[in-house]
Design a protein around this motif. Structure first.
Motif, PDB file in Angstrom:
ATOM      1  N   LYS A 101      -4.193   9.718   4.212  1.00  0.00           N
ATOM      2  CA  LYS A 101      -5.456   9.735   3.675  1.00  0.00           C
ATOM      3  C   LYS A 101      -6.184  11.009   3.707  1.00  0.00           C
ATOM      4  CE  LYS A 101      -9.928   7.238   3.742  1.00  0.00           C
ATOM      5  NZ  LYS A 101     -10.664   8.293   4.164  1.00  0.00           N
ATOM      6  N   ALA A 155       0.818   4.215  -2.927  1.00  0.00           N
ATOM      7  CA  ALA A 155       0.518   5.384  -2.589  1.00  0.00           C
ATOM      8  C   ALA A 155       1.559   6.340  -2.764  1.00  0.00           C
ATOM      9  CB  ALA A 155       0.156   5.516  -0.979  1.00  0.00           C
ATOM     10  N   GLN A 156       2.953   5.958  -2.580  1.00  0.00           N
ATOM     11  CA  GLN A 156       4.070   6.828  -2.846  1.00  0.00           C
ATOM     12  C   GLN A 156       4.028   7.207  -4.300  1.00  0.00           C
ATOM     13  OE1 GLN A 156       8.135   5.172  -2.546  1.00  0.00           O
ATOM     14  NE2 GLN A 156       8.634   6.862  -1.349  1.00  0.00           N
ATOM     15  N   MET A 211       0.908  -1.339  -0.148  1.00  0.00           N
ATOM     16  CA  MET A 211       0.062   0.074  -0.109  1.00  0.00           C
ATOM     17  C   MET A 211       0.924   1.491  -0.122  1.00  0.00           C
ATOM     18  SD  MET A 211      -3.251   1.159   2.489  1.00  0.00           S
ATOM     19  CE  MET A 211      -1.997   0.839   4.193  1.00  0.00           C
ATOM     20  N   ASP A 226       1.780   7.223  -6.411  1.00  0.00           N
ATOM     21  CA  ASP A 226       0.447   8.060  -6.781  1.00  0.00           C
ATOM     22  C   ASP A 226       0.790   9.608  -6.226  1.00  0.00           C
ATOM     23  OD1 ASP A 226      -0.915   6.290  -8.108  1.00  0.00           O
ATOM     24  OD2 ASP A 226      -1.999   5.644  -6.549  1.00  0.00           O
ATOM     25  N   LEU A 227       1.392   9.620  -5.082  1.00  0.00           N
ATOM     26  CA  LEU A 227       1.599  10.778  -4.870  1.00  0.00           C
ATOM     27  C   LEU A 227       2.739  11.527  -5.399  1.00  0.00           C
ATOM     28  CD1 LEU A 227       1.554  10.315  -0.825  1.00  0.00           C
ATOM     29  CD2 LEU A 227      -0.060  11.859  -2.160  1.00  0.00           C
ATOM     30  N   LEU A 244      -5.940   7.409  -5.931  1.00  0.00           N
ATOM     31  CA  LEU A 244      -5.408   7.149  -4.792  1.00  0.00           C
ATOM     32  C   LEU A 244      -6.034   7.224  -3.692  1.00  0.00           C
ATOM     33  CD1 LEU A 244      -2.624   7.281  -3.157  1.00  0.00           C
ATOM     34  CD2 LEU A 244      -2.682   9.721  -3.315  1.00  0.00           C
ATOM     35  N   THR A 254      -4.410  13.759   1.449  1.00  0.00           N
ATOM     36  CA  THR A 254      -4.767  13.530  -0.018  1.00  0.00           C
ATOM     37  C   THR A 254      -6.422  14.022  -0.313  1.00  0.00           C
ATOM     38  OG1 THR A 254      -5.489  11.301   0.456  1.00  0.00           O
ATOM     39  CG2 THR A 254      -3.105  11.914  -0.195  1.00  0.00           C
ATOM     40  N   SER A 259      -6.835   0.216   3.557  1.00  0.00           N
ATOM     41  CA  SER A 259      -7.317   0.498   5.025  1.00  0.00           C
ATOM     42  C   SER A 259      -8.132  -0.360   5.461  1.00  0.00           C
ATOM     43  CB  SER A 259      -7.678   2.086   4.891  1.00  0.00           C
ATOM     44  OG  SER A 259      -6.744   2.747   4.778  1.00  0.00           O
ATOM     45  N   LEU A 284      -0.938   6.356   8.169  1.00  0.00           N
ATOM     46  CA  LEU A 284      -1.886   6.272   7.028  1.00  0.00           C
ATOM     47  C   LEU A 284      -3.004   7.135   6.723  1.00  0.00           C
ATOM     48  CD1 LEU A 284      -1.449   2.545   6.396  1.00  0.00           C
ATOM     49  CD2 LEU A 284      -0.495   4.378   5.182  1.00  0.00           C
ATOM     50  N   ARG A 311      -7.772   3.440  -3.527  1.00  0.00           N
ATOM     51  CA  ARG A 311      -6.944   2.440  -3.001  1.00  0.00           C
ATOM     52  C   ARG A 311      -6.426   2.573  -1.676  1.00  0.00           C
ATOM     53  NH1 ARG A 311      -2.729   3.717  -8.085  1.00  0.00           N
ATOM     54  NH2 ARG A 311      -3.866   2.449  -9.764  1.00  0.00           N
ATOM     55  N   LEU A 312      -6.590   3.730  -1.017  1.00  0.00           N
ATOM     56  CA  LEU A 312      -6.405   3.907   0.103  1.00  0.00           C
ATOM     57  C   LEU A 312      -7.419   3.433   1.216  1.00  0.00           C
ATOM     58  CD1 LEU A 312      -4.571   7.305   0.619  1.00  0.00           C
ATOM     59  CD2 LEU A 312      -3.517   5.052   1.171  1.00  0.00           C
TER      60      LEU A 312
END
Length: 480
Positions: free
Chosen positions: A200, A28-29, A24, A31-32, A166, A203, A174, A196, A169-170
């Motif tokens: 979230k 996330a990284q 995850m 996507d960020l 993103l 974002t 989660s 996390l 997915r989070l």
């Protein structure tokens, strides 16, 4: 198959948990980081769109007046636009925007070529050739406008898609992590999911356009680095906003310059006259009379110096700092700066006790009153009055400041938007819509409040409340 003991099950669960978290995290990284690159691309796209508009503006000036200055500025903006496209091309190497960027570059090059052909035509050329070339330039320019706007819209859409993916997915990861985390010690649950949840929420804030720093959680891993990177991005956005504020100040200085020149004329004329009289009467005149002329020169020189000094202090970019200053002096300086910008039919009245001192950022508060006085003068048609008054509150902890004008007033349906950035009731090109927004920000930095009370036809009053004492003094008073 032997039965698995609880310790092995815990190891398996913990290993699965860690593996899931790592997966995850990297998703996330990625996507960020992609979102960050997209934000940089979008920023350059906005810059490019502005340059295209400048190209078209100088094109219109050239077609209307055929001046070399307009042509030269048109060429400069074209080169800047090409350089910006090169920067976007480097950032967008793996993105879908490259075909659109290539089309825009080809259009810009075609536009440049037609502009050069048109520029090289002799002024005496008759016939349809100049008109045909001008029409061709306009068509290419319009296409260039459309493509630059399409580029900005495309980048907006891509950022929205990335953020939505993103968030989705989070949410999914989660939920899985929570189910697995039921059998993991509570301390592990808190250690992993706290950062996390912060990411979230951050974002989601980005998706809503709120770029605010977030708390850095001490996880001592890439998660902490990611939050640091996010906060660095927020700091960069804040820096760009400060640059915008300084640009607005420079714009105000440009508006004030003509008035400052007018204010300097009177003391300079008095100095010149006094010098001429002193020179002509030097041999035959009385000593006391010549001394009077010299004193007059000295007085008028100090007057001119104060005018220039006021403009220089206002133009300097300084860090925000609270120091005790006299409120009446700040207001008078602001009023003097805009004196020539306020029509003679409008009276500016300052009703502030001379003994009222308070902690403030001198330059910032000067800009506050400068913006409010200018706005008030624009609201008054013909004769009128602007009254700036102040008094201490009954509890002696705050200063209540009122800026009232006898102008046309503000409709109730737009009063709630007055402090929004870029909102303006003036005609296009007559204002940036940043003055009251900047004023609101400066008051907030002082931990104060500003509100508006207005009714069409009955004038407008801006009410400002500021702390009378610094934080340390208020704390000591409260504990005493």
């Amino acid at each position: 198959m032997p039965a698995l003991d609880i310790r092995f099950k815990m190891i398996v669960v913990l290993a699965s948990y860690i593996i899931g978290i790592l997966v995850m995290f990297f998703v996330a990284q990625n996507d960020l980081l992609t979102a960050k690159e997209k934000l940089e691309t979008l920023e350059l796209a906005y810059k490019l769109d502005t340059m295209v508009l400048e190209v078209r503006r100088y094109e219109k000036n050239f077609l209307l007046y055929r001046t070399e200055g307009a042509l030269e500025n048109n060429r400069k903006q074209i080169e800047l636009a090409l350089e910006t496209m090169a920067e976007i091309d480097v950032l967008a190497m793996k993105f879908k925007v490259r075909p659109l960027l290539a089309e825009l570059r080809n259009t810009l090059l075609a536009y440049k070529e037609q502009m050069e052909i048109l520029a090289n035509l002799p002024r005496s050329t008759d016939g349809n050739a100049p008109n045909i070339l001008s029409d061709g330039v306009r068509i290419e320019g319009q296409k260039m406008n459309e493509l630059s706007e399409e580029l900005v819209a495309f980048e907006h859409k891509q950022i929205r898609i990335i953020l939505e993916e993103l968030i989705f997915r989070l949410v999914v990861w989660s939920s899985i992590a929570i189910m697995v985390g039921i059998i993991v010690p509570l301390i592990m649950f808190l250690k992993v999911f706290k950062p996390l949840n912060i990411i979230k929420k951050a974002t989601e804030d980005i998706a809503h356009g709120r770029f605010s720093p977030i708390e850095v959680v001490d996880t001592r891993d890439e998660m902490e680095q990611m939050i640091d990177a996010f906060n660095t991005m927020v700091s960069e956005l804040q820096r760009r906003q400060d640059q915008l504020v300084q640009s607005q100040k420079l714009s105000s200085i440009g508006t004030l310059s003509a008035g400052i020149a007018h204010q300097l004329n009177n003391p300079l004329n008095n100095i010149s006259t006094s010098c001429q009289i002193a020179i002509s009467d030097f041999e035959t005149g009385e000593r006391d009379f010549i001394l009077k002329m010299l004193n007059n020169i000295n007085k008028e020189t100090a007057r001119a110096r104060d005018v220039v000094q006021g403009l220089l202090e206002f133009s300097r970019e300084k860090e925000f700092a609270l120091r005790y200053a006299n409120l009446k002096e700040v207001v008078n300086r602001a009023a003097n700066l805009v004196h020539s910008q306020v029509p003679s039919s409008i009276e500016v009245v300052v009703d502030i006790p001379s003994s009222l001192n308070m902690p403030m950022d001198f330059q910032g508060m000067q800009e506050v009153f400068l913006n409010l006085i200018i706005n008030a003068s624009h609201a008054i048609n013909g004769a009128g009055r602007i009254t700036i008054s102040a008094r201490e509150s009954t509890d002696s902890d705050t200063v209540l400041i009122s800026v009232h004008d006898t102008g046309c007033g503000i409709p109730a349906d737009i009063q709630g938007r007055l402090f929004d950035p870029f909102f303006s009731t003036k005609e296009e090109g007559q204002g940036t819509g940043l003055g009251l927004s900047i004023t609101y920000g400066i008051i907030q930095k002082h931990e104060g409040n500003i509100s508006v009370d207005s009714e069409p036809g009955k004038g407008t009053t801006f009410l400002i409340s500021l702390p009378l004492r610094s934080d340390g003094e208020r704390d000591s008073k409260g504990t005493g």
